[in-house]
Design an enzyme around this catalytic site. Structure first.
Site, mmCIF file in Angstrom:
data_model
loop_
_atom_site.group_PDB
_atom_site.id
_atom_site.type_symbol
_atom_site.label_atom_id
_atom_site.label_comp_id
_atom_site.label_asym_id
_atom_site.label_seq_id
_atom_site.Cartn_x
_atom_site.Cartn_y
_atom_site.Cartn_z
ATOM 1 N N HIS A 35 0.813 -1.220 0.000
ATOM 2 C CA HIS A 35 0.000 0.000 0.000
ATOM 3 C C HIS A 35 0.853 1.279 0.000
ATOM 4 O O HIS A 35 0.595 2.218 -0.740
ATOM 5 C CB HIS A 35 -0.867 0.048 1.268
HETATM 6 C C1 BDR Z 1 -2.232 0.726 5.768
HETATM 7 O O1 BDR Z 1 -2.311 0.178 7.082
HETATM 8 C C2 BDR Z 1 -1.078 -0.375 7.479
HETATM 9 O O2 BDR Z 1 -1.231 -1.697 7.886
HETATM 10 C C3 BDR Z 1 -0.166 -0.301 6.299
HETATM 11 O O3 BDR Z 1 1.169 0.002 6.684
HETATM 12 C C4 BDR Z 1 -0.749 0.767 5.412
HETATM 13 O O4 BDR Z 1 -0.228 2.033 5.730
HETATM 14 C C5 BDR Z 1 -3.080 -0.129 4.831
HETATM 15 O O5 BDR Z 1 -4.430 -0.094 5.217
#
Ligand code: BDR
Ligand code: CA
Length: 313
Positions: free
Chosen positions: A240
């Site tokens: 992400h």
């Molecule tokens: C986001 O939440 C975290 O687990 C990840 O690092 C990312 O920033 C994804 O929903």
């Protein structure tokens, strides 16, 4: 073109991948890492950020930021996604570097004053540091070039609740403040990040291209792949956090749509990011809200190539 950025982060496995991607790319100049609670408690986020800088040989400031949501009790953490150590339980030795004495919010304000109009804040965790920076310096929107976040789910379902993505859900009140400020806000949410699954072969390639940094991501991500692959036919994971950085490097990888954005803070819909596209409502509650540029499409093939090529540099 070179972009001065501050990376606001909660490392975290996809945070680590994004941080190394930023360090590796010649067009990105990372002025410092500001840390926040989220995937892990803020003390661990700060320690992990120091370890990542040490591994990459980057001597830049690392600051500790907020450890609690803007409103309400301490959050729960995502150890089930990122491991007890935030790095997939690989027992990587922690580096001994020192933290910058400033808070994350103060560092953001100091850098924005030092380089007016030049800095893009790339926030890949909950938004408490940015909200606090806005309180410390109400003129901050005039001092920064833009804000790009990984967070939210505009036209797709959430990953914590049916309507909320983790970073926004973790500190919805702070997110509402950040969405309510008059700056260029670019949102890379689950609309694009969940549309781009990465295979175990990608991880192997990353390691082949860069034994040290790619190797770290490969090893840490084994735990992360297990989490994401539950109830799926194929093993996958999602990086992400690297997307807002990829957009700075090559905006043509993404399609963005602009609309008025709001964040819900009521208990049931906490952290929902809703976007009113042009001519979809007459409600002043929406039309008076600030504009947000939301990424809605990504070119997976070219993005994957950019990651692999950049780790090779
Ligand atoms: C986001 O939440 C975290 O687990 C990840 O690092 C990312 O920033 C994804 O929903
Ligand atoms: Ca993150």
């Amino acid at each position: 073109m070179s972009h001065k950025i501050i990376l606001d982060t909660d490392p975290g496995i996809d945070d680590a991948m994004a941080i190394f991607f930023a360090f590796q790319h010649p067009d990105i100049d990372v002025l410092g890492l500001t840390t926040v609670y989220g995937n892990v408690p803020v003390e661990m986020a700060a320690k992990n950020a120091i370890t990542l800088c040490d591994l990459a040989g980057k001597n830049i400031p690392v600051c500790k930021g907020v450890g609690m949501p803007w409103v309400g009790p301490e959050s729960s953490y995502a150890h089930f996604v990122h491991g007890d150590d935030g790095f997939g339980n690989i027992n990587f030795p922690a580096a001994k570097g020192e933290l910058d004495p400033r808070s994350s919010a103060q560092f953001i304000v100091d850098m924005a004053r030092k380089y007016p109009g030049e800095i893009t804040i790339v926030a890949i965790g909950p938004l408490g540091n940015l909200a606090l920076a806005l309180r410390l310096e109400p003129e901050l929107p005039k001092l920064v070039k833009a804000v790009s976040i990984m967070g939210g789910a505009a036209f797709v379902r959430g990953n914590v609740t049916p309507v909320a993505e983790a970073n926004i859900w973790n500190d919805a009140h702070a997110a509402e403040i950040v969405f309510g400020a008059s700056w260029e806000l670019n949102m890379f949410g689950l609309d694009v990040t969940n549309a781009c699954p990465f295979s175990p072969e990608f991880l192997t390639q990353l390691k082949e291209n860069n034994q040290k940094l790619g190797g770290f991501v490969h090893d840490a991500a084994q735990f992360y792949v297990k989490f994401y692959s539950q109830n799926r036919d194929e093993d996958v994971c999602f990086f992400h956090d690297a997307m807002p950085i990829a957009h700075l490097i090559d905006p043509s990888l993404f399609e963005l749509q602009t609309g008025h954005g709001r964040v819900s803070t009521d208990p049931l819909n906490r952290g929902q990011t809703s976007i009113a596209l042009p001519n979809t409502t007459a409600s002043p509650d929406w039309l008076n809200a600030e504009l947000v540029n939301v990424a809605t499409k990504v070119d997976n093939e070219r993005l994957t190539k950019l990651y692999l090529d950049t780790y090779k540099l």
